[in-house]
Motif scaffolding. Structure first.
Motif, PDB file in Angstrom:
ATOM      1  N   ASP A   7       0.801  -1.217   0.000  1.00 33.43           N
ATOM      2  CA  ASP A   7       0.000   0.000   0.000  1.00 33.43           C
ATOM      3  C   ASP A   7       0.838   1.273   0.000  1.00 33.43           C
ATOM      4  O   ASP A   7       0.511   2.228  -0.695  1.00 33.43           O
ATOM      5  N   ASP A   8       1.941   1.287   0.751  1.00 28.59           N
ATOM      6  CA  ASP A   8       2.739   2.514   0.858  1.00 28.59           C
ATOM      7  C   ASP A   8       3.514   2.830  -0.424  1.00 28.59           C
ATOM      8  O   ASP A   8       3.928   3.963  -0.637  1.00 28.59           O
ATOM      9  N   THR A   9       3.703   1.851  -1.298  1.00 33.72           N
ATOM     10  CA  THR A   9       4.417   2.105  -2.552  1.00 33.72           C
ATOM     11  C   THR A   9       3.499   2.143  -3.769  1.00 33.72           C
ATOM     12  O   THR A   9       3.892   2.639  -4.817  1.00 33.72           O
ATOM     13  N   ARG A  10       2.292   1.626  -3.638  1.00 31.76           N
ATOM     14  CA  ARG A  10       1.372   1.599  -4.784  1.00 31.76           C
ATOM     15  C   ARG A  10       1.046   2.989  -5.300  1.00 31.76           C
ATOM     16  O   ARG A  10       1.146   3.250  -6.496  1.00 31.76           O
ATOM     17  N   GLY A  11       0.634   3.871  -4.418  1.00 32.53           N
ATOM     18  CA  GLY A  11       0.239   5.213  -4.840  1.00 32.53           C
ATOM     19  C   GLY A  11       1.326   5.940  -5.613  1.00 32.53           C
ATOM     20  O   GLY A  11       1.096   6.377  -6.750  1.00 32.53           O
ATOM     21  N   PRO A  12       2.524   6.072  -5.029  1.00 31.23           N
ATOM     22  CA  PRO A  12       3.569   6.806  -5.742  1.00 31.23           C
ATOM     23  C   PRO A  12       3.959   6.185  -7.086  1.00 31.23           C
ATOM     24  O   PRO A  12       4.317   6.901  -8.014  1.00 31.23           O
ATOM     25  N   LEU A  13       3.878   4.868  -7.210  1.00 36.43           N
ATOM     26  CA  LEU A  13       4.256   4.220  -8.472  1.00 36.43           C
ATOM     27  C   LEU A  13       3.105   4.147  -9.475  1.00 36.43           C
ATOM     28  O   LEU A  13       3.320   4.282 -10.677  1.00 36.43           O
ATOM     29  N   LEU A  14       1.887   3.925  -8.983  1.00 38.24           N
ATOM     30  CA  LEU A  14       0.775   3.692  -9.896  1.00 38.24           C
ATOM     31  C   LEU A  14      -0.031   4.942 -10.241  1.00 38.24           C
ATOM     32  O   LEU A  14      -0.549   5.047 -11.357  1.00 38.24           O
ATOM     33  N   ASP A  15      -0.133   5.896  -9.328  1.00 36.78           N
ATOM     34  CA  ASP A  15      -0.954   7.080  -9.599  1.00 36.78           C
ATOM     35  C   ASP A  15      -0.536   7.816 -10.874  1.00 36.78           C
ATOM     36  O   ASP A  15      -1.400   8.203 -11.667  1.00 36.78           O
ATOM     37  N   PRO A  16       0.772   8.024 -11.123  1.00 36.82           N
ATOM     38  CA  PRO A  16       1.142   8.677 -12.382  1.00 36.82           C
ATOM     39  C   PRO A  16       0.742   7.855 -13.615  1.00 36.82           C
ATOM     40  O   PRO A  16       0.414   8.421 -14.660  1.00 36.82           O
ATOM     41  N   LEU A  17       0.741   6.537 -13.486  1.00 30.90           N
ATOM     42  CA  LEU A  17       0.320   5.683 -14.603  1.00 30.90           C
ATOM     43  C   LEU A  17      -1.179   5.813 -14.845  1.00 30.90           C
ATOM     44  O   LEU A  17      -1.628   5.885 -15.993  1.00 30.90           O
TER      45      LEU A  17
END
Length: 96
Positions: A7-17
């Protein structure tokens, strides 16, 4: 070996995608995007460039091509879910 995105890494990696047209695949821990090209040759050329990067990184997409359209699904099969490698390949595919 790749690790599942937490959860803590999903947002920063996936939101721009997601902002660039990627979306979650319903019922799977995977992302997808539909690419459209001018014609079949352009679509196939893009797939060839994508294949070179996929081989280099030993990470291969699920994809489907019909004429000028390519549907791409990314997930890391060895962990049955999304990893940082999926985000990395998605960014590369967008840049091609």
């Amino acid at each position: 070996m790749s690790e599942t995105l937490f959860d803590d890494t999903r947002g920063p990696l996936l939101d721009p995608l997601f902002a660039n047209g990627w979306s979650m695949v319903e019922g799977r821990d995977a992302i997808e995007k539909h690419f459209k090209f001018k014609n079949f040759a352009d679509a196939f050329g893009w797939m060839t460039r994508a294949a070179i990067w996929s081989e280099k990184w030993d990470h291969h997409p699920e994809w489907f091509n019909v004429y000028n359209k390519v549907h791409v699904i990314l997930t890391t099969h060895s962990i049955d879910g999304l990893s940082a490698l999926d985000a990395k390949l998605a960014r590369k595919l967008d840049s091609l």
